[in-house]
Design a protein around this motif. Structure first.
Motif, PDB file in Angstrom:
ATOM      1  N   ALA A 122       0.761  -1.630  -0.187  1.00 46.78           N
ATOM      2  CA  ALA A 122      -0.062   0.232   0.453  1.00 46.78           C
ATOM      3  C   ALA A 122       0.925   1.228   0.415  1.00 46.78           C
ATOM      4  N   ILE A 123       2.454   0.932   0.162  1.00 47.25           N
ATOM      5  CA  ILE A 123       3.155   2.065   0.112  1.00 47.25           C
ATOM      6  C   ILE A 123       2.583   3.157  -0.881  1.00 47.25           C
ATOM      7  N   GLU A 124       2.879   4.504  -0.460  1.00 47.13           N
ATOM      8  CA  GLU A 124       3.091   5.518  -2.154  1.00 47.13           C
ATOM      9  C   GLU A 124       3.710   5.951  -1.904  1.00 47.13           C
ATOM     10  N   LEU A 125       4.673   6.475  -3.163  1.00 46.61           N
ATOM     11  CA  LEU A 125       5.628   7.690  -3.286  1.00 46.61           C
ATOM     12  C   LEU A 125       5.184   8.443  -3.742  1.00 46.61           C
ATOM     13  N   VAL A 160       6.073   0.116  13.637  1.00 44.64           N
ATOM     14  CA  VAL A 160       4.843   0.239  13.968  1.00 44.64           C
ATOM     15  C   VAL A 160       4.106   1.031  12.573  1.00 44.64           C
ATOM     16  N   ASP A 161       5.989   1.083  11.955  1.00 45.64           N
ATOM     17  CA  ASP A 161       4.844   1.669  10.076  1.00 45.64           C
ATOM     18  C   ASP A 161       5.110   0.846   9.315  1.00 45.64           C
ATOM     19  N   LEU A 162       5.391  -0.722   8.914  1.00 46.57           N
ATOM     20  CA  LEU A 162       3.945  -1.839   9.068  1.00 46.57           C
ATOM     21  C   LEU A 162       3.347  -1.525   9.413  1.00 46.57           C
ATOM     22  N   GLY A 163       2.657  -1.909  10.836  1.00 46.43           N
ATOM     23  CA  GLY A 163       1.169  -1.695  10.875  1.00 46.43           C
ATOM     24  C   GLY A 163       0.395  -0.589  11.495  1.00 46.43           C
ATOM     25  N   GLY A 191       9.350   0.036  -0.497  1.00 47.09           N
ATOM     26  CA  GLY A 191       8.594  -0.694  -0.611  1.00 47.09           C
ATOM     27  C   GLY A 191       9.404  -2.444  -0.233  1.00 47.09           C
ATOM     28  N   LEU A 192      10.218  -2.591  -0.656  1.00 48.50           N
ATOM     29  CA  LEU A 192      12.216  -3.574  -0.299  1.00 48.50           C
ATOM     30  C   LEU A 192      12.328  -3.662   0.820  1.00 48.50           C
ATOM     31  N   ALA A 193      12.379  -2.545   1.484  1.00 48.54           N
ATOM     32  CA  ALA A 193      12.607  -1.898   2.649  1.00 48.54           C
ATOM     33  C   ALA A 193      11.123  -2.674   3.534  1.00 48.54           C
ATOM     34  N   TYR A 194      10.336  -1.949   4.037  1.00 46.45           N
ATOM     35  CA  TYR A 194       8.677  -3.385   4.566  1.00 46.45           C
ATOM     36  C   TYR A 194       9.200  -3.710   4.532  1.00 46.45           C
ATOM     37  N   LYS A 195       9.655  -4.941   3.148  1.00 52.82           N
ATOM     38  CA  LYS A 195       8.782  -6.225   3.197  1.00 52.82           C
ATOM     39  C   LYS A 195       9.550  -6.824   3.671  1.00 52.82           C
TER      40      LYS A 195
END
Length: 311
Positions: free
Chosen positions: A14-17, A42-45, A292-296
């Motif tokens: 869902a992350i958008e730049l 918490v950012d993932l949350g 997105g790669l970092a979040y995943k």
């Protein structure tokens, strides 16, 4: 400027730049040109909508991402103290319901949430300790510790747990660290005197070390009752994340901790970093367009150190 936001709230995808206007500081605020910003659980949350689901934030069309930040002061609002443009700073954006946060090229924060960066530390490293370090500092303080007491830290290889081990050791406490089997060397290096494999029965394993129970627990892994069963009667249980608050059994004081950002604690944390008490560990860096790669990667688990976005 470019900034990361979440709108669909269905996970890291869902992350958008987006492109958006550079924010302007109001009274009592500074604008920071972001050099680095760590990615936190918490950012993932937020991307999963947890703040809304748990009643911690109202539903909104756009949620900003990012809590930690390191950078330089770029603009100063009225009544914002003595900050000068170009000053290296660290800060924490502690409001869940903001449409723009620190995963961006610029961020505006209240001056109470900003302090000068640690001397001699690269800004990428300086972006790694704010949120988790503050949580750990306030969690250990909530134990009302006395030197020589024994405390348990669950999730001791993680961000909050690792800092809790370091701070507790610094305060003269004996630390029992619970983590994965492969993390024993790491948590002992942080200052743990005893190690418990999280695959073991936690209360039994801890009480083999401290038969009457430990004086308190910083439950960074949110183990809950199993962690509390390792605590002596009348001890303290600090529950450092969301979810159900454990009951107060056997006269144990339970505190569910939500971090409070303030200059005094941030300054203390910076002092501990400069003194080498609190460590900084960068696992990897990513540009904003690869966030997105970092979040995943964080969602997959097992990261030791911090994933940091660099605009």
């Amino acid at each position: 400027m470019r900034a990361l936001v979440a709108r669909r709230l269905d996970g890291p995808d869902a992350i958008e730049l987006i492109e958006t206007a550079v924010p302007e500081p109001a009274a009592g605020q500074v604008r920071i040109k972001v050099a680095a910003a760590a990615v936190n659980p918490v950012d993932l949350g937020v991307t999963l909508g947890f703040p809304v689901k748990f009643g911690l934030s109202a539903a909104r069309e756009q949620s900003g991402l990012g809590w930690d930040v390191a950078g330089t002061v770029d603009a100063v609002g009225p009544a914002a103290g003595e900050y000068e443009v170009g000053t290296p700073v660290v800060g924490v954006a502690d409001l869940l319901g903001r449409s723009l946060k620190t995963h961006a090229e610029y961020v505006v924060l209240d001056v109470d949430a900003v302090v000068p960066a640690p001397r001699g530390l690269e800004l990428v490293e300086a972006a790694t300790f704010g949120l988790n370090g503050l949580t750990a500092l306030q969690a250990v303080r909530a134990l009302q510790p006395e030197p020589g007491q024994t405390v348990l830290v669950t999730g001791a290889a993680g961000g909050v747990g690792g800092y809790a081990v370091e701070i507790a050791k610094h305060l003269g406490l004996r630390v029992v660290a619970s983590a994965g089997a492969g993390d024993e060397q790491l948590v002992r290096g942080l200052g743990a005197e005893y190690f418990v494999d999280r695959a073991q029965d936690l209360p039994d394993a801890v009480r083999r070390i401290a038969p009457a129970g430990v004086d308190g627990v910083v439950d960074a892994a949110v183990v809950g009752i199993a962690a509390q069963e390792a605590v002596r009667n009348g001890g303290r249980h600090v529950h450092v994340q969301g979810g159900p608050r454990p009951p107060e059994l056997r006269a144990i004081t339970v505190q569910q901790l939500f971090i409070q950002v303030g200059q005094a604690d941030l300054q203390e944390l910076v002092r501990l970093v400069e003194a080498g008490v609190v460590s900084t560990r960068v696992a990897d860096t990513y540009p904003l367009e690869q966030a997105g790669l970092a979040y995943k990667r964080l969602a997959e688990g097992g990261v030791r150190g911090r994933l940091v976005l660099v605009p």
